[in-house]
Design a protein around this motif. Structure first.
Motif, short mmCIF file in Angstrom:
data_model
loop_
_atom_site.label_atom_id
_atom_site.label_comp_id
_atom_site.label_asym_id
_atom_site.label_seq_id
_atom_site.Cartn_x
_atom_site.Cartn_y
_atom_site.Cartn_z
N TYR A 1 -4.29 6.71 -8.77
CA TYR A 1 -5.62 7.29 -8.62
C TYR A 1 -5.97 7.62 -7.17
O TYR A 1 -7.08 8.04 -6.89
N SER A 2 -5.06 7.43 -6.26
CA SER A 2 -5.29 7.71 -4.84
C SER A 2 -4.09 8.51 -4.33
O SER A 2 -3.06 7.94 -3.98
N ARG B 1 -7.53 -1.92 1.71
CA ARG B 1 -8.58 -2.30 0.76
C ARG B 1 -7.98 -2.63 -0.61
O ARG B 1 -7.01 -2.02 -1.03
N TYR B 2 -8.61 -3.59 -1.29
CA TYR B 2 -8.17 -3.97 -2.63
C TYR B 2 -8.84 -3.05 -3.64
O TYR B 2 -10.03 -2.76 -3.54
N THR B 3 -8.09 -2.59 -4.60
CA THR B 3 -8.66 -1.79 -5.67
C THR B 3 -8.40 -2.50 -7.00
O THR B 3 -7.26 -2.76 -7.36
N ALA C 1 0.52 5.09 -5.95
CA ALA C 1 -0.83 4.95 -6.52
C ALA C 1 -1.07 6.05 -7.55
O ALA C 1 -0.70 7.20 -7.35
N ALA D 1 -4.51 -0.63 -1.68
CA ALA D 1 -4.16 0.77 -1.43
C ALA D 1 -3.80 0.93 0.04
O ALA D 1 -4.53 0.52 0.93
N ILE E 1 0.38 1.44 -3.76
CA ILE E 1 -0.28 0.20 -4.14
C ILE E 1 0.68 -0.95 -3.86
O ILE E 1 1.82 -0.94 -4.31
N ARG F 1 -9.00 -1.36 -9.91
CA ARG F 1 -8.52 -0.44 -10.94
C ARG F 1 -7.00 -0.46 -11.05
O ARG F 1 -6.44 -0.33 -12.13
N GLU F 2 -6.33 -0.62 -9.91
CA GLU F 2 -4.87 -0.66 -9.91
C GLU F 2 -4.32 -2.05 -9.59
O GLU F 2 -3.11 -2.23 -9.50
#
Length: 82
Positions: free
Chosen positions: A12-13, A42-44, A10, A51, A18, A46-47
């Motif tokens: 951003y995490s 959870r779905y993100t 990932a 995640a 991802i 942004r990516e």
């Protein structure tokens, strides 16, 4: 046969990965049901993927390779009945 998901670090995490699923059609595929409904990742947007921690990614990859799926009726994970 190609695997219908990709796992990348990932951006951003921190410390997470991802899982991007590649389903054909409008319905969730087995990989998406397992990672989202079964392992509660959870779905993100942004990516464009789910995640997941390193432990959940290992569980997901092992369960998918073993042929597991998420069952909406019993609300549990288990092998696919053939």
């Amino acid at each position: 046969m190609a695997v219908p998901y990709t796992i990348t670090p990932a951006r951003y995490s921190k410390g997470n990965f991802i899982v991007q699923t590649h389903s054909e059609g409008p319905w969730k595929g087995r990989a998406e049901r397992l990672i989202h409904d079964g392992l509660k990742c959870r779905y993100t947007g942004r990516e464009r993927g789910f995640a997941a921690s390193a432990a959940k990614v290992r569980k997901f990859a092992a369960a998918y390779a073993a042929g597991w799926d998420f069952d909406f009726i019993t609300r549990s994970n288990g092998p696919v009945a053939a």
